[in-house]
Enzyme design. Structure first.
Site, PDB file in Angstrom:
ATOM      1  N   CYS A  25     -21.913 -23.266   4.400  1.00 32.71           N
ATOM      2  CA  CYS A  25     -22.435 -24.115   3.324  1.00 32.71           C
ATOM      3  C   CYS A  25     -21.316 -24.695   2.458  1.00 32.71           C
ATOM      4  CB  CYS A  25     -23.428 -23.346   2.457  1.00 32.71           C
ATOM      5  SG  CYS A  25     -22.796 -21.814   1.751  1.00 32.71           S
TER       6      CYS A  25
ATOM      7  N   HIS B 299     -24.747 -19.440  -2.209  1.00 32.84           N
ATOM      8  CA  HIS B 299     -24.888 -20.707  -1.499  1.00 32.84           C
ATOM      9  C   HIS B 299     -24.123 -21.801  -2.243  1.00 32.84           C
ATOM     10  CE1 HIS B 299     -26.676 -23.364   1.414  1.00 32.84           C
ATOM     11  NE2 HIS B 299     -27.260 -24.111   0.492  1.00 32.84           N
TER      12      HIS B 299
ATOM     13  N   ASP C 250     -29.446 -29.755  -0.536  1.00 36.42           N
ATOM     14  CA  ASP C 250     -29.186 -28.505   0.181  1.00 36.42           C
ATOM     15  C   ASP C 250     -28.644 -28.800   1.580  1.00 36.42           C
ATOM     16  OD1 ASP C 250     -29.260 -25.931   1.315  1.00 36.42           O
ATOM     17  OD2 ASP C 250     -30.986 -25.372   0.079  1.00 36.42           O
TER      18      ASP C 250
END
Length: 507
Positions: A56, A162, A180
């Site tokens: 991520c 994240h 995201d």
């Protein structure tokens, strides 16, 4: 019969609002009308899904770097220069990131390695009002992007730490749009800004430090036009230790009587592998991708590099070092102790071709993985112009026995009348970046406090004058300041402080 694997997750709502929902669309329209969605359009143009469950941070950064139109300076696939997660490995091995993820500080490190300007804030060093202020600033501009590091649990989502870019802000509802990068899991969504702050205001168990956010923007010029520091070899730890601890200690214990004595003291104990720590950056291309003529882009970058090299060779420090290194007394030291040959293009041809092979590899591998089979040094005219260009051509064999023919465009500085190395007539003699040049750049990049331990005030004043960058030409001053910033950063890495006090590193 059980089905293997997972297909997406249901977005917990509330607290999140799906971007594609009716309410999410209205939030977007309202925010766009109020001017706080400007960053969204560049980001959405380069939106990508992380290619590994733990990528991520890499996906967020490569997405932002591409949105800022930062040129990676090396190729991704085919002829294309483009940021990809696989290219972001200068601060942490990709296999380690794949297995354990990446920390906030290492993502900041990667952004700086990639040539971006970064301002990083942990929640322990800032406030929610600071976060809102910076988010609004980035959301109303397309030349700054914000990456958030947060804990998913606070948002009632599955998972832990994240990273994702923030695509916009709704002032009326005080909500942020999270783009995201784990698109296989959750779609883009709006969340209340206070809740996002709460999610960032958590401690990363791996480092024991708070998460936070970073502002990433483009430098006004490409960093490291000619010189850059390299931390890919373990040698950098010893070299940084010598420069930061060894040199001040030597100067405090030795009664140096003049500038030459100071420089000789530094050179006598300089680690033999210092050339692995600072390198000149080659312009490299595959032979089959172009003819002998140079593109305008290649000529422009080469001209800038040549200007930096010329300015380096005009400094008083360069002249002092050249006199010391070329003296009969220091010949053995120059070759054996410093591990380089002064102004010998043939000796560095193989090394720069191997550097080129590393740059062309999809993952930036060490040049040690390549063997240079042959090299040839030639001079060409740049598209019929009077000025000649030095090109080192080489055939590289990698550890899998694959061959690659490369051209390395060598920055040169024209010093005195002579002929070209290839036998083509030329009015100048080409002097390429070599031992003297990189050593000059490295010493100029040392922080001013390096020389404070010199006992003789007169000698200290002379040294301060020689090492001062205030009167250097702007292009060289920027190069040295960039190197100094890199040096301070790798010093923090050596001291294992890369995760600490990031707010003090707004560069």
């Amino acid at each position: 019969m059980a089905m293997a694997g997972l297909y997406r997750r249901i977005l917990p709502s509330p607290p999140a609002i799906d971007f594609a929902s009716t309410e999410g669309k209205q939030l977007f329209l309202d925010a766009a009308q109020n001017g706080t969605m400007e960053a969204f359009f560049k980001l959405i143009s380069y939106f990508q899904t992380q290619s590994e469950p733990a990528y991520c941070g890499l996906a967020s950064l490569s997405m932002v770097l591409n949105a800022l139109s930062i040129d990676p300076g090396r190729k991704w696939k085919g002829p294309w220069r483009w940021f990809d997660e696989s290219m972001l490995d200068c601060c942490e091995p990709l296999e380690k990131v794949k297995a354990k993820g990446i920390s906030f500080g290492k993502v900041v490190c990667l952004a700086r390695c990639a040539g971006a300007k970064v301002e990083a804030f942990r929640t322990s060093q800032s406030t929610i009002d600071d976060f809102r202020k910076y988010l609004i600033a980035c959301s109303t501009s397309d030349d700054c992007h914000l990456i958030s590091s947060y804990h998913r649990g606070t948002l009632k989502q599955t998972g832990t730490g994240h990273f994702s870019p923030i695509g916009g802000y709704h002032a009326g509802r005080d909500m942020a749009l999270i783009l995201d990068v784990a698109r296989f899991k959750y779609p883009p969504h709006w969340v209340p800004l206070p809740l996002l702050w709460e999610a960032m205001n958590t401690v990363d168990e791996a480092t024991g430090l708070h998460r936070g956010f970073m502002l990433v923007s483009k430098l006004h010029r490409a960093p490291a036009l000619l010189y850059t520091l390299s931390c890919k070899h373990e040698s950098w730890v010893d070299i940084v230790k010598y420069l930061t601890d060894g040199v001040p200690s030597l100067l405090s214990s030795n009664n140096v009587k003049d500038v030459k004595d100071v420089l000789s003291t530094v050179l006598e104990s300089l680690p033999s592998n210092f050339t692995e720590f600072i390198k000149w950056v080659a312009e490299i291309r595959r032979q089959e991708e172009g003819a002998k003529s140079l593109s305008d882009e290649e000529k422009g970058r080469l001209t800038l590099k040549e200007d930096v090299l010329k300015r380096i060779q005009e400094t008083g420090l360069y002249r002092q070092l050249k006199d010391i290194l070329s003296s009969e007394k220091s010949c053995y030291q120059t070759e054996a102790t410093l591990g380089c040959h002064v102004d010998n293009l043939s000796d560095i041809a193989a090394r720069v071709c191997c550097q080129g092979a590393g740059l062309f590899a999809r993952r930036f591998r060490s040049s040690d993985m390549f063997c240079c089979q042959e090299t040839c040094v030639r001079c060409y005219r740049a598209n019929g112009e009077d000025k000649s260009v030095t090109i080192v051509s080489g055939t590289i064999v990698d550890d899998n026995k694959g061959e690659q023919k490369l051209d390395v465009l060598v920055p040169t500085s024209h010093m005195k009348p002579n002929c070209c190395a290839s036998g083509i007539d030329s009015s100048t003699d080409d002097v390429h970046p070599a031992c003297n040049d990189v050593l000059t750049a490295l010493l100029l990049a040392l922080p001013p406090e390096t020389w404070l331990n010199i006992k003789d005030r007169r000698v200290q004043e002379e040294i301060n004058s020689i090492f001062s960058i205030e009167n250097l030409p702007p292009i060289l001053q920027e190069e040295i300041l960039h190197l100094r910033g890199q040096f301070l950063f790798v010093k923090r890495c050596k001291e294992d402080k890369v995760e600490e006090e990031l707010s003090a590193m707004h560069v």
